[in-house]
Design an enzyme around this catalytic site. Structure first.
Site, mmCIF file in Angstrom:
data_model
loop_
_atom_site.group_PDB
_atom_site.id
_atom_site.type_symbol
_atom_site.label_atom_id
_atom_site.label_comp_id
_atom_site.label_asym_id
_atom_site.label_seq_id
_atom_site.Cartn_x
_atom_site.Cartn_y
_atom_site.Cartn_z
ATOM 1 N N ASN A 35 38.855 3.842 -24.262
ATOM 2 C CA ASN A 35 39.446 4.862 -23.393
ATOM 3 C C ASN A 35 40.078 5.969 -24.207
ATOM 4 O O ASN A 35 40.155 7.104 -23.768
ATOM 5 C CB ASN A 35 40.553 4.232 -22.532
ATOM 6 C CG ASN A 35 39.968 3.255 -21.545
ATOM 7 O OD1 ASN A 35 39.042 3.594 -20.816
ATOM 8 N ND2 ASN A 35 40.484 2.045 -21.540
ATOM 9 N N TYR B 74 51.010 0.953 -15.984
ATOM 10 C CA TYR B 74 51.365 0.696 -17.391
ATOM 11 C C TYR B 74 52.648 1.437 -17.753
ATOM 12 O O TYR B 74 53.600 0.858 -18.296
ATOM 13 C CB TYR B 74 50.219 1.138 -18.316
ATOM 14 C CG TYR B 74 50.627 1.241 -19.772
ATOM 15 C CD1 TYR B 74 50.859 0.106 -20.535
ATOM 16 C CD2 TYR B 74 50.816 2.494 -20.381
ATOM 17 C CE1 TYR B 74 51.266 0.196 -21.856
ATOM 18 C CE2 TYR B 74 51.225 2.598 -21.699
ATOM 19 C CZ TYR B 74 51.443 1.445 -22.437
ATOM 20 O OH TYR B 74 51.852 1.543 -23.743
ATOM 21 N N LEU C 25 46.472 -13.729 -28.796
ATOM 22 C CA LEU C 25 45.143 -13.265 -29.214
ATOM 23 C C LEU C 25 44.301 -12.715 -28.053
ATOM 24 O O LEU C 25 43.080 -12.710 -28.133
ATOM 25 C CB LEU C 25 44.374 -14.383 -29.950
ATOM 26 C CG LEU C 25 45.071 -14.950 -31.193
ATOM 27 C CD1 LEU C 25 44.230 -16.070 -31.833
ATOM 28 C CD2 LEU C 25 45.322 -13.860 -32.243
ATOM 29 N N SER D 244 56.849 4.119 -24.975
ATOM 30 C CA SER D 244 55.782 5.117 -25.056
ATOM 31 C C SER D 244 56.255 6.455 -24.515
ATOM 32 O O SER D 244 57.127 6.507 -23.624
ATOM 33 C CB SER D 244 54.613 4.607 -24.216
ATOM 34 O OG SER D 244 53.741 5.661 -23.909
ATOM 35 N N LYS E 61 56.708 0.139 -18.848
ATOM 36 C CA LYS E 61 57.518 0.578 -20.005
ATOM 37 C C LYS E 61 58.877 1.098 -19.529
ATOM 38 O O LYS E 61 59.916 0.807 -20.129
ATOM 39 C CB LYS E 61 56.779 1.661 -20.801
ATOM 40 C CG LYS E 61 55.520 1.163 -21.502
ATOM 41 C CD LYS E 61 55.855 0.211 -22.627
ATOM 42 C CE LYS E 61 54.625 -0.362 -23.294
ATOM 43 N NZ LYS E 61 54.896 -1.497 -24.169
ATOM 44 N N ASN F 191 44.105 -9.705 -27.256
ATOM 45 C CA ASN F 191 43.495 -8.436 -27.678
ATOM 46 C C ASN F 191 43.498 -8.294 -29.198
ATOM 47 O O ASN F 191 43.635 -7.204 -29.732
ATOM 48 C CB ASN F 191 44.242 -7.255 -27.025
ATOM 49 C CG ASN F 191 43.420 -5.980 -27.069
ATOM 50 O OD1 ASN F 191 42.196 -6.010 -26.947
ATOM 51 N ND2 ASN F 191 44.077 -4.853 -27.263
HETATM 52 P P1 NAD Z 1 47.321 -4.249 -29.193
HETATM 53 O O1 NAD Z 1 46.674 -4.669 -27.920
HETATM 54 O O2 NAD Z 1 46.471 -4.022 -30.376
HETATM 55 O O3 NAD Z 1 48.471 -5.303 -29.584
HETATM 56 C C1 NAD Z 1 49.168 -6.047 -28.641
HETATM 57 C C2 NAD Z 1 49.107 -7.506 -29.095
HETATM 58 O O4 NAD Z 1 49.857 -8.294 -28.167
HETATM 59 C C3 NAD Z 1 47.692 -8.073 -29.104
HETATM 60 O O5 NAD Z 1 47.462 -8.700 -30.358
HETATM 61 C C4 NAD Z 1 47.665 -9.074 -27.966
HETATM 62 O O6 NAD Z 1 46.811 -10.164 -28.245
HETATM 63 C C5 NAD Z 1 49.121 -9.485 -27.866
HETATM 64 N N1 NAD Z 1 49.582 -9.913 -26.543
HETATM 65 C C6 NAD Z 1 49.400 -9.281 -25.350
HETATM 66 N N2 NAD Z 1 50.009 -9.964 -24.375
HETATM 67 C C7 NAD Z 1 50.603 -11.041 -24.950
HETATM 68 C C8 NAD Z 1 51.380 -12.106 -24.475
HETATM 69 N N3 NAD Z 1 51.672 -12.226 -23.180
HETATM 70 N N4 NAD Z 1 51.829 -13.039 -25.344
HETATM 71 C C9 NAD Z 1 51.545 -12.955 -26.663
HETATM 72 N N5 NAD Z 1 50.804 -11.956 -27.181
HETATM 73 C C10 NAD Z 1 50.335 -11.011 -26.333
HETATM 74 O O7 NAD Z 1 48.179 -2.945 -28.851
HETATM 75 P P2 NAD Z 1 48.932 -1.933 -29.821
HETATM 76 O O8 NAD Z 1 48.224 -0.631 -29.771
HETATM 77 O O9 NAD Z 1 49.190 -2.559 -31.125
HETATM 78 O O10 NAD Z 1 50.277 -1.745 -29.009
HETATM 79 C C11 NAD Z 1 51.440 -2.509 -29.285
HETATM 80 C C12 NAD Z 1 52.530 -2.126 -28.327
HETATM 81 O O11 NAD Z 1 52.785 -0.728 -28.432
HETATM 82 C C13 NAD Z 1 52.202 -2.389 -26.854
HETATM 83 O O12 NAD Z 1 53.359 -2.840 -26.205
HETATM 84 C C14 NAD Z 1 51.804 -1.020 -26.352
HETATM 85 O O13 NAD Z 1 52.029 -0.885 -24.980
HETATM 86 C C15 NAD Z 1 52.720 -0.126 -27.152
HETATM 87 N N6 NAD Z 1 52.200 1.243 -27.293
HETATM 88 C C16 NAD Z 1 50.957 1.444 -27.812
HETATM 89 C C17 NAD Z 1 50.450 2.737 -27.910
HETATM 90 C C18 NAD Z 1 49.060 2.979 -28.437
HETATM 91 O O14 NAD Z 1 48.524 4.065 -28.221
HETATM 92 N N7 NAD Z 1 48.443 2.055 -29.169
HETATM 93 C C19 NAD Z 1 51.229 3.825 -27.501
HETATM 94 C C20 NAD Z 1 52.510 3.583 -26.993
HETATM 95 C C21 NAD Z 1 52.990 2.274 -26.897
HETATM 96 N N1 UDP Z 2 40.171 12.567 -24.550
HETATM 97 C C1 UDP Z 2 38.898 13.117 -24.450
HETATM 98 N N2 UDP Z 2 37.840 12.258 -24.404
HETATM 99 C C2 UDP Z 2 37.973 10.910 -24.465
HETATM 100 C C3 UDP Z 2 39.281 10.362 -24.584
HETATM 101 C C4 UDP Z 2 40.357 11.231 -24.627
HETATM 102 O O1 UDP Z 2 38.741 14.332 -24.400
HETATM 103 O O2 UDP Z 2 36.969 10.185 -24.407
HETATM 104 C C5 UDP Z 2 41.333 13.477 -24.623
HETATM 105 C C6 UDP Z 2 42.355 13.278 -23.501
HETATM 106 O O3 UDP Z 2 41.997 14.065 -22.381
HETATM 107 C C7 UDP Z 2 43.662 13.720 -24.172
HETATM 108 C C8 UDP Z 2 43.455 13.325 -25.641
HETATM 109 O O4 UDP Z 2 42.039 13.195 -25.814
HETATM 110 O O5 UDP Z 2 43.787 15.138 -24.110
HETATM 111 C C9 UDP Z 2 44.128 12.008 -26.010
HETATM 112 O O6 UDP Z 2 43.700 11.008 -25.090
HETATM 113 P P1 UDP Z 2 44.051 9.466 -25.289
HETATM 114 O O7 UDP Z 2 43.441 8.719 -24.148
HETATM 115 O O8 UDP Z 2 43.676 9.050 -26.672
HETATM 116 O O9 UDP Z 2 45.640 9.444 -25.216
HETATM 117 P P2 UDP Z 2 46.616 9.933 -24.023
HETATM 118 O O10 UDP Z 2 46.042 11.109 -23.331
HETATM 119 O O11 UDP Z 2 46.677 8.765 -23.097
HETATM 120 O O12 UDP Z 2 47.880 10.249 -24.708
#
Ligand code: NAD
Ligand code: UDP
Length: 331
Positions: A198, A149, A33, A124, A153, A35
């Site tokens: 962000n 980050y 929990l 990712s 990955k 995040n």
């Molecule tokens: P999120 O933060 O909403 O979900 C991650 C969950 O993992 C959270 O509920 C957090 O509490 C839990 N968590 C974190 N560290 C933990 C730990 N050590 N033990 C147990 N629980 C833990 O993020 P999300 O957007 O749902 O992303 C999920 C996964 O997908 C992540 O690995 C993220 O890196 C990857 N990912 C996300 C995106 C994106 O844009 N959202 C893009 C590419 C990859």
């Molecule tokens: N972006 C933007 N303003 C913001 C956040 C993101 O213009 O406040 C733009 C960023 O430059 C990118 C796109 O939106 O071109 C997606 O950004 P995000 O951070 O969501 O994902 P990422 O770039 O990490 O894939």
């Protein structure tokens, strides 16, 4: 037999749990929990009419993992748990390696110990680095990580490949997500970051809701159709379904890598304009300097996922924008 979902109360995890329950799978969540919130569990139950087992624990906690594996028959793991802030990872890289890499090691050790050798991992598009072409194909391999980050990955992907090389009983699915946005159509679950977001869509949501004054569009002088950055946005429900397909289709041991994206690129202004139009709200914005480290344009080649997983994204940007706003209105 159950599926263990690490990070299952988070944004992508919760949507995936819904899709698994819809397929009548037994689901167990482990989440610390850090995040997300426990309320998500009630929302999942409300959407699906089904319950899942929840353990509030950290994946780095060996004892907690042993307890979970001892108390349940787990056939596979979908591994979402981790930290995901690109900017934050530059500030606190050690926490990122500890949580993401060490956490994954502890998880894999527990899986190995209990003979559970099937995992789906959240990777990712960032692992491609900057390949010099906007369309990312799996065969391109990994590039230089642009953040700690991204490096976590890439390291985990490599570690999973090494693991399979050492023990050919593992079935490993690496899913490389593009830009997940949107929310469940019920409006009950979605992305709800704390503080100033962000990422683009959570920022737009807060501007539209009047919580933030205006969006800064990071650069309008890129070599793209309107000068703003282009990305492959994917509806989180499509993404979630991709995980169910990966579990279902990947039945033979091996390491499988798939892009999960739509194959379409949309600019920042496409997203702003679509959000305004479909939701009938105003999104104030100003043009700001480019964000360091951003690429002009990239999107997925989703062919492999279609061919091998029988999966393709079905929801377009109008639905993504509508569902994102519906979730905010529902809060
Ligand atoms: P999120 O933060 O909403 O979900 C991650 C969950 O993992 C959270 O509920 C957090 O509490 C839990 N968590 C974190 N560290 C933990 C730990 N050590 N033990 C147990 N629980 C833990 O993020 P999300 O957007 O749902 O992303 C999920 C996964 O997908 C992540 O690995 C993220 O890196 C990857 N990912 C996300 C995106 C994106 O844009 N959202 C893009 C590419 C990859
Ligand atoms: N972006 C933007 N303003 C913001 C956040 C993101 O213009 O406040 C733009 C960023 O430059 C990118 C796109 O939106 O071109 C997606 O950004 P995000 O951070 O969501 O994902 P990422 O770039 O990490 O894939």
């Amino acid at each position: 037999m159950s599926i263990l979902v690490t990070g299952g109360t988070g944004y992508i995890g919760s949507h995936t749990v819904v899709e698994l329950l819809n397929e009548n799978k037994e689901v167990i969540i482990i989440d610390n929990l850090c995040n997300s919130s426990k309320d998500v569990l009630e929302k999942i139950e409300k959407i699906t009419g089904k319950k899942c087992k929840f353990y509030e624990a950290d994946i780095r906690d060996e004892k907690a993992l042993e307890k979970i594996f001892n108390e349940n028959k787990i056939e596979s793991v979908i591994h979402f748990a981790g930290l995901k802030g690109v900017g934050e990872s530059v500030e606190i890289p050690l926490e990122y390696y500890d949580n993401n890499v060490y956490g994954t090691i502890k998880l894999l050790e527990a899986m190995k110990k209990f003979g559970c050798k099937k995992i789906v991992f959240s990777s990712s598009a960032t692992v491609y680095g900057d390949p010099g072409t906007p369309k990312y194909v799996e065969e391109m391999g990994r590039g230089k990580a642009s953040s700690p980050y991204g490096a976590t990955k890439a390291v985990i992907e490599e570690m999973l490949e090494n693991l399979y090389a050492s023990d050919k009983e593992w079935t490993i699915s690496i899913l490389r997500y593009f830009n997940p946005i949107g929310a469940h159509e019920s409006g009950l679950i979605g992305e709800n970051p704390n503080g100033i977001p962000n990422n683009l869509m959570p920022y737009i949501q807060k501007v539209a809701a009047g919580e933030l004054k205006e969006l800064s569009v990071f650069g309008n002088d890129y070599d793209t159709k309107d000068g703003t950055g282009v990305r492959d946005y994917i509806h989180v429900v499509d993404l979630a379904i991709g995980h169910v397909k990966a579990l279902e289709k990947l039945t033979k041991p091996g390491v499988y890598i798939h892009n999960l994206g739509t194959g379409c690129g949309y600019s920042v202004l496409d997203i702003v304009n679509t959000f305004e139009r479909v939701n009938n709200v105003k999104v104030n914005y100003k043009i700001a300097p480019r964000r360091p480290g951003d690429l002009a344009m990239y999107y997925a080649d989703p062919t492999k996922a279609k061919k091998e997983l029988g999966w393709e994204a079905k929801r377009g940007i109008e639905e993504m924008c509508r569902d994102s706003w519906n979730f905010v209105k529902n809060k």
